[in-house]
Design a protein around this motif. Structure first.
Motif, PDB file in Angstrom:
ATOM      1  N   GLY A  93      -0.076 -12.086 -11.092  1.00 39.82           N
ATOM      2  CA  GLY A  93       0.535 -11.209 -10.098  1.00 39.82           C
ATOM      3  C   GLY A  93      -0.439 -11.033  -8.945  1.00 39.82           C
ATOM      4  O   GLY A  93      -1.653 -11.225  -9.108  1.00 39.82           O
ATOM      5  N   ALA A  94       0.100 -10.693  -7.784  1.00 34.62           N
ATOM      6  CA  ALA A  94      -0.783 -10.384  -6.662  1.00 34.62           C
ATOM      7  C   ALA A  94      -1.633  -9.158  -6.997  1.00 34.62           C
ATOM      8  O   ALA A  94      -2.735  -8.995  -6.475  1.00 34.62           O
ATOM      9  CB  ALA A  94       0.032 -10.153  -5.397  1.00 34.62           C
ATOM     10  N   ASP A  95      -1.146  -8.329  -7.895  1.00 35.41           N
ATOM     11  CA  ASP A  95      -1.920  -7.164  -8.337  1.00 35.41           C
ATOM     12  C   ASP A  95      -3.332  -7.556  -8.782  1.00 35.41           C
ATOM     13  O   ASP A  95      -4.294  -6.857  -8.505  1.00 35.41           O
ATOM     14  CB  ASP A  95      -1.233  -6.493  -9.538  1.00 35.41           C
ATOM     15  CG  ASP A  95      -0.090  -5.581  -9.105  1.00 35.41           C
ATOM     16  OD1 ASP A  95       0.057  -5.346  -7.895  1.00 35.41           O
ATOM     17  OD2 ASP A  95       0.648  -5.123  -9.990  1.00 35.41           O
ATOM     18  N   PHE A 119       1.070   0.977  -0.755  1.00 34.27           N
ATOM     19  CA  PHE A 119       1.190   0.504  -2.135  1.00 34.27           C
ATOM     20  C   PHE A 119       0.286   1.308  -3.078  1.00 34.27           C
ATOM     21  O   PHE A 119      -0.914   1.456  -2.829  1.00 34.27           O
ATOM     22  CB  PHE A 119       0.840  -0.974  -2.191  1.00 34.27           C
ATOM     23  CG  PHE A 119       1.143  -1.647  -3.498  1.00 34.27           C
ATOM     24  CD1 PHE A 119       2.273  -1.323  -4.240  1.00 34.27           C
ATOM     25  CD2 PHE A 119       0.297  -2.635  -3.982  1.00 34.27           C
ATOM     26  CE1 PHE A 119       2.554  -1.963  -5.444  1.00 34.27           C
ATOM     27  CE2 PHE A 119       0.574  -3.287  -5.176  1.00 34.27           C
ATOM     28  CZ  PHE A 119       1.702  -2.952  -5.904  1.00 34.27           C
ATOM     29  N   CYS A 163      -0.594  -3.465   4.425  1.00 35.77           N
ATOM     30  CA  CYS A 163       0.583  -3.850   3.653  1.00 35.77           C
ATOM     31  C   CYS A 163       1.713  -4.110   4.643  1.00 35.77           C
ATOM     32  O   CYS A 163       2.207  -3.183   5.284  1.00 35.77           O
ATOM     33  CB  CYS A 163       0.946  -2.712   2.704  1.00 35.77           C
ATOM     34  SG  CYS A 163       2.222  -3.127   1.519  1.00 35.77           S
ATOM     35  N   ASN A 167       5.124  -1.132   1.619  1.00 39.14           N
ATOM     36  CA  ASN A 167       5.764  -0.497   0.471  1.00 39.14           C
ATOM     37  C   ASN A 167       5.171   0.905   0.367  1.00 39.14           C
ATOM     38  O   ASN A 167       3.949   1.008   0.334  1.00 39.14           O
ATOM     39  CB  ASN A 167       5.438  -1.329  -0.778  1.00 39.14           C
ATOM     40  CG  ASN A 167       6.029  -0.772  -2.043  1.00 39.14           C
ATOM     41  OD1 ASN A 167       6.757   0.212  -2.020  1.00 39.14           O
ATOM     42  ND2 ASN A 167       5.703  -1.389  -3.170  1.00 39.14           N
ATOM     43  N   ASP A 194      -1.453  -7.727   2.689  1.00 32.47           N
ATOM     44  CA  ASP A 194      -0.577  -7.806   1.521  1.00 32.47           C
ATOM     45  C   ASP A 194       0.832  -8.124   2.013  1.00 32.47           C
ATOM     46  O   ASP A 194       1.536  -7.255   2.536  1.00 32.47           O
ATOM     47  CB  ASP A 194      -0.644  -6.464   0.782  1.00 32.47           C
ATOM     48  CG  ASP A 194       0.174  -6.449  -0.499  1.00 32.47           C
ATOM     49  OD1 ASP A 194       1.014  -7.349  -0.695  1.00 32.47           O
ATOM     50  OD2 ASP A 194      -0.031  -5.513  -1.295  1.00 32.47           O
ATOM     51  N   TYR A 197       6.260  -8.885   0.658  1.00 38.33           N
ATOM     52  CA  TYR A 197       7.675  -8.896   1.074  1.00 38.33           C
ATOM     53  C   TYR A 197       7.930  -9.703   2.347  1.00 38.33           C
ATOM     54  O   TYR A 197       9.008  -9.626   2.920  1.00 38.33           O
ATOM     55  CB  TYR A 197       8.155  -7.451   1.310  1.00 38.33           C
ATOM     56  CG  TYR A 197       8.013  -6.595   0.086  1.00 38.33           C
ATOM     57  CD1 TYR A 197       8.968  -6.660  -0.930  1.00 38.33           C
ATOM     58  CD2 TYR A 197       6.923  -5.749  -0.073  1.00 38.33           C
ATOM     59  CE1 TYR A 197       8.835  -5.892  -2.067  1.00 38.33           C
ATOM     60  CE2 TYR A 197       6.772  -4.979  -1.218  1.00 38.33           C
ATOM     61  CZ  TYR A 197       7.730  -5.055  -2.205  1.00 38.33           C
ATOM     62  OH  TYR A 197       7.591  -4.306  -3.337  1.00 38.33           O
ATOM     63  N   THR A 224       3.306 -13.260  -3.306  1.00 40.29           N
ATOM     64  CA  THR A 224       3.668 -13.176  -4.718  1.00 40.29           C
ATOM     65  C   THR A 224       4.967 -13.922  -5.012  1.00 40.29           C
ATOM     66  O   THR A 224       5.807 -14.091  -4.126  1.00 40.29           O
ATOM     67  CB  THR A 224       3.811 -11.696  -5.152  1.00 40.29           C
ATOM     68  OG1 THR A 224       4.215 -11.668  -6.526  1.00 40.29           O
ATOM     69  CG2 THR A 224       4.855 -10.951  -4.332  1.00 40.29           C
ATOM     70  N   SER A 226       6.824 -12.605  -7.297  1.00 40.41           N
ATOM     71  CA  SER A 226       7.573 -11.539  -7.971  1.00 40.41           C
ATOM     72  C   SER A 226       8.788 -11.064  -7.191  1.00 40.41           C
ATOM     73  O   SER A 226       9.711 -10.506  -7.767  1.00 40.41           O
ATOM     74  CB  SER A 226       6.667 -10.323  -8.196  1.00 40.41           C
ATOM     75  OG  SER A 226       5.637 -10.632  -9.097  1.00 40.41           O
ATOM     76  N   LYS A 227       8.785 -11.214  -5.892  1.00 43.55           N
ATOM     77  CA  LYS A 227       9.810 -10.560  -5.102  1.00 43.55           C
ATOM     78  C   LYS A 227      10.898 -11.570  -4.707  1.00 43.55           C
ATOM     79  O   LYS A 227      11.866 -11.712  -5.421  1.00 43.55           O
ATOM     80  CB  LYS A 227       9.164  -9.857  -3.904  1.00 43.55           C
ATOM     81  CG  LYS A 227       8.009  -8.915  -4.309  1.00 43.55           C
ATOM     82  CD  LYS A 227       8.494  -7.639  -4.977  1.00 43.55           C
ATOM     83  CE  LYS A 227       7.486  -6.902  -5.840  1.00 43.55           C
ATOM     84  NZ  LYS A 227       6.270  -6.429  -5.228  1.00 43.55           N
ATOM     85  N   ARG A 235       4.435 -12.830 -13.759  1.00 41.20           N
ATOM     86  CA  ARG A 235       3.150 -12.421 -13.203  1.00 41.20           C
ATOM     87  C   ARG A 235       2.413 -13.586 -12.542  1.00 41.20           C
ATOM     88  O   ARG A 235       1.524 -14.195 -13.135  1.00 41.20           O
ATOM     89  CB  ARG A 235       2.244 -11.781 -14.290  1.00 41.20           C
ATOM     90  CG  ARG A 235       2.920 -10.798 -15.231  1.00 41.20           C
ATOM     91  CD  ARG A 235       3.584  -9.654 -14.505  1.00 41.20           C
ATOM     92  NE  ARG A 235       2.647  -8.932 -13.658  1.00 41.20           N
ATOM     93  CZ  ARG A 235       2.825  -8.761 -12.345  1.00 41.20           C
ATOM     94  NH1 ARG A 235       3.902  -9.198 -11.739  1.00 41.20           N
ATOM     95  NH2 ARG A 235       1.931  -8.122 -11.641  1.00 41.20           N
TER      96      ARG A 235
END
Ligand code: PLP
Length: 367
Positions: A93-95, A119, A163, A167, A194, A197, A224, A226-227, A235
């Protein structure tokens, strides 16, 4: 308990990340069946069928460790962005990339500057290293105040997070503002952009942050799967940076941080541009529908460049929607108790949200 005396104070003081409740948990805890979740900015249309097929054929090989270098995915993305292969960093994940940045550049006495509300992981990774978060309020349109962020930078600042789109507000900064900010940053500050999105962004002047990687060493642009690609459960995220920065981040990561299934699915997802395009289209139509209908119901809705909307609809909106089986994200933790963040769903999910809200409003009026 004795651990309390030895745990790092900055960890003891950390408030854990609050994820959106899955519908199963709502059923378990509150007995609410058939709930829909519009709370975690997951893809409305799910993963590409090609990604699912790629994972299926990779299943038999899961006794093998993954390719720790992400060779194929790296080559694919390097071509796509016209950057060197050594400029890419992959994460669980980018996390994980956020965590790597914190681990590599932050410690006690260091500062990291970011906007707020933004975020929720930024304060967690910064405080997690014992460093100091320096938050800069969004401007009156709930957009990053880049001038104020520039002014918040001191000689203790090591990292700045931007970001974009932001977010939980969905707002974005344009190229002029971003370029001026990036150009004015001191060299010894790492700029993290980041872009979780960015693929949903509709403004024509959306900044070319990756273009800044060549012009400004010490810039990391995060993306990412994820989106828009609908692979949140796998992840996998990545960053583009100059080779030196990428190298430092790579030293700090686990050797097998991207799993086998994630890597093949990400590759297949990149090859299905049609699916990503559909995701963009469904999202744009959903954004238009929800914005119109929610405004007609008296809510304030901010313009969004992402796959979610910031909606001001009254103090207990989150609870009342949840009791009706519609899970959205409360923003009281951001000091916005009368706002929620609503992920744009499939048309039938969006309609259910609107109908539920209309019913709640009606009930409120009758009371
Ligand atoms: C979702 C999200 C991420 C990262 O998501 P991963 O699933 O860890 O890749 C990063 N930044 C923002 C702003 C997000 O909303």
């Amino acid at each position: 308990m004795a651990l309390e005396r030895i745990v790092k104070p900055h960890i003891r003081e950390l408030a854990p990340y609050q994820p959106g409740k899955p519908p199963e948990q709502l059923a378990r805890e509150l007995g609410i069946e058939g709930a829909i979740k519009l709370a975690s900015n997951e893809s409305a249309i799910g993963p590409s069928p090609r990604a699912v097929a790629a994972m299926r054929s990779a299943l038999e090989g899961v006794h093998r460790y993954p390719d720790g270098a992400c060779f194929e995915l790296r080559a694919r993305l390097a071509r796509h962005f016209a950057v060197g292969e050594a400029q890419l960093v992959f994460g669980c994940g980018a996390d994980e990339l956020l965590e790597l940045v914190a681990k590599v550049f932050l410690g006690p006495g260091d500062e990291a500057v970011f906007a707020w509300p933004s975020f929720a992981m930024y304060p967690i990774v910064v405080q997690g290293m014992g460093a100091t978060p320096v938050t800069v309020p969004l401007d009156s349109d709930l957009v990053h105040d880049l001038d104020a962020m520039r002014a918040a930078i001191t000689d203790r600042t090591r990292v700045v997070f931007v970001c974009n789109p932001n977010n939980p507000t969905g707002t974005s900064v344009g190229a002029d503002a971003f370029d001026a900010f990036a150009a004015a940053l001191p060299d010894e500050v790492v700029l993290v952009v980041d872009e979780a999105y960015c693929e949903f962004a509709r403004r024509p002047d959306f900044p070319d942050a990756i273009g800044w990687v060549a012009r400004r060493p010490g810039t990391l642009v995060m993306r990412t799967f994820s989106k828009i690609y609908g692979l949140a459960g796998l992840r996998v995220g990545y960053g583009v940076a100059d080779p030196e920065l990428a190298d430092y981040l790579n030293r700090a990561r686990h050797p097998f941080n991207v799993n086998r299934l994630a890597e093949v699915a990400a590759l297949a997802a990149l090859d299905d541009e049609e699916h990503a395009e559909r995701s963009r289209r469904v999202n744009a139509e959903g954004a238009e529908y929800l914005t119109r209908e929610l405004r007609a119901l008296g809510c304030e809705v901010w313009p969004s460049d992402a796959n979610f909307l910031l909606v001001r609809g009254g103090e207990d909106l989150f609870d009342r929607l949840q009791r009706e089986g519609v899970i959205v994200r409360p923003l009281s933790g951001f000091g916005m108790p009368d706002c929620v963040r609503i992920t744009i769903g499939r048309p039938e999910e969006n309609e259910r949200l609107v109908k539920t809200l209309a019913r709640l409003r009606q009930r409120g009026a009758e009371r």
